[in-house]
Design a protein around this motif. Structure first.
Motif, mmCIF file in Angstrom:
data_model
loop_
_atom_site.group_PDB
_atom_site.id
_atom_site.type_symbol
_atom_site.label_atom_id
_atom_site.label_comp_id
_atom_site.label_asym_id
_atom_site.label_seq_id
_atom_site.Cartn_x
_atom_site.Cartn_y
_atom_site.Cartn_z
ATOM 1 N N ARG A 64 -1.729 9.134 -4.376
ATOM 2 C CA ARG A 64 -2.845 9.123 -3.426
ATOM 3 C C ARG A 64 -2.309 8.874 -2.031
ATOM 4 N N SER A 65 -3.156 9.045 -1.030
ATOM 5 C CA SER A 65 -2.743 8.735 0.338
ATOM 6 C C SER A 65 -2.962 7.248 0.607
ATOM 7 N N GLU A 66 -2.282 6.752 1.610
ATOM 8 C CA GLU A 66 -2.452 5.341 1.975
ATOM 9 C C GLU A 66 -3.878 5.064 2.412
ATOM 10 N N SER A 67 -4.483 6.003 3.130
ATOM 11 C CA SER A 67 -5.863 5.782 3.575
ATOM 12 C C SER A 67 -6.830 5.776 2.391
ATOM 13 N N ALA A 68 -6.533 6.556 1.351
ATOM 14 C CA ALA A 68 -7.382 6.539 0.152
ATOM 15 C C ALA A 68 -7.295 5.183 -0.539
ATOM 16 N N ILE A 93 0.801 -1.225 0.000
ATOM 17 C CA ILE A 93 0.000 0.000 0.000
ATOM 18 C C ILE A 93 0.837 1.282 0.000
ATOM 19 N N ALA A 142 0.565 3.893 -3.098
ATOM 20 C CA ALA A 142 0.098 5.262 -2.862
ATOM 21 C C ALA A 142 1.045 6.272 -3.509
ATOM 22 N N ARG A 162 -6.569 2.278 0.942
ATOM 23 C CA ARG A 162 -7.279 1.306 1.793
ATOM 24 C C ARG A 162 -8.792 1.439 1.640
ATOM 25 N N SER A 163 -9.292 2.664 1.652
ATOM 26 C CA SER A 163 -10.735 2.890 1.513
ATOM 27 C C SER A 163 -11.237 2.426 0.147
ATOM 28 N N ARG A 177 -9.935 0.184 -1.786
ATOM 29 C CA ARG A 177 -9.881 -1.271 -1.867
ATOM 30 C C ARG A 177 -11.104 -1.895 -1.200
ATOM 31 N N GLN A 178 -11.493 -1.354 -0.053
ATOM 32 C CA GLN A 178 -12.684 -1.875 0.630
ATOM 33 C C GLN A 178 -13.947 -1.607 -0.169
#
Length: 80
Positions: free
Chosen positions: A17-21, A8, A12, A23-24, A26-27
């Protein structure tokens, strides 16, 4: 030497993009995210797959569908 498999944080950086973007997305199953696989408990991407996916996006193969209602064919005019 460039790694063949990235995770990730590296994805990113590649996508800007940000890592949280990542992860979100992907979910949520976002279409703009390249296909991933699991290596143990970690989510991974092959660098070659990511580059190919980006080239396909650039050529328009992974364009998002436009939302909206389906079109209906207009009724035909009959004169009688």
């Amino acid at each position: 030497m460039e790694p063949e498999i990235i995770h990730i944080p590296e994805l990113a950086l590649m996508l800007g993009r940000s890592e949280s973007a990542i992860r979100s997305a992907r979910q949520a199953g976002a279409a703009w995210l390249p296909p991933s696989f699991m290596q143990g408990s970690r989510v991974c991407w092959r660098v070659s797959t990511v580059r190919q996916f980006l080239q396909e996006c650039e050529s328009g193969l992974h364009a998002p569908r436009r939302p909206g209602r389906k079109r209906q064919t207009p009724p035909t005019l009959t004169t009688g």
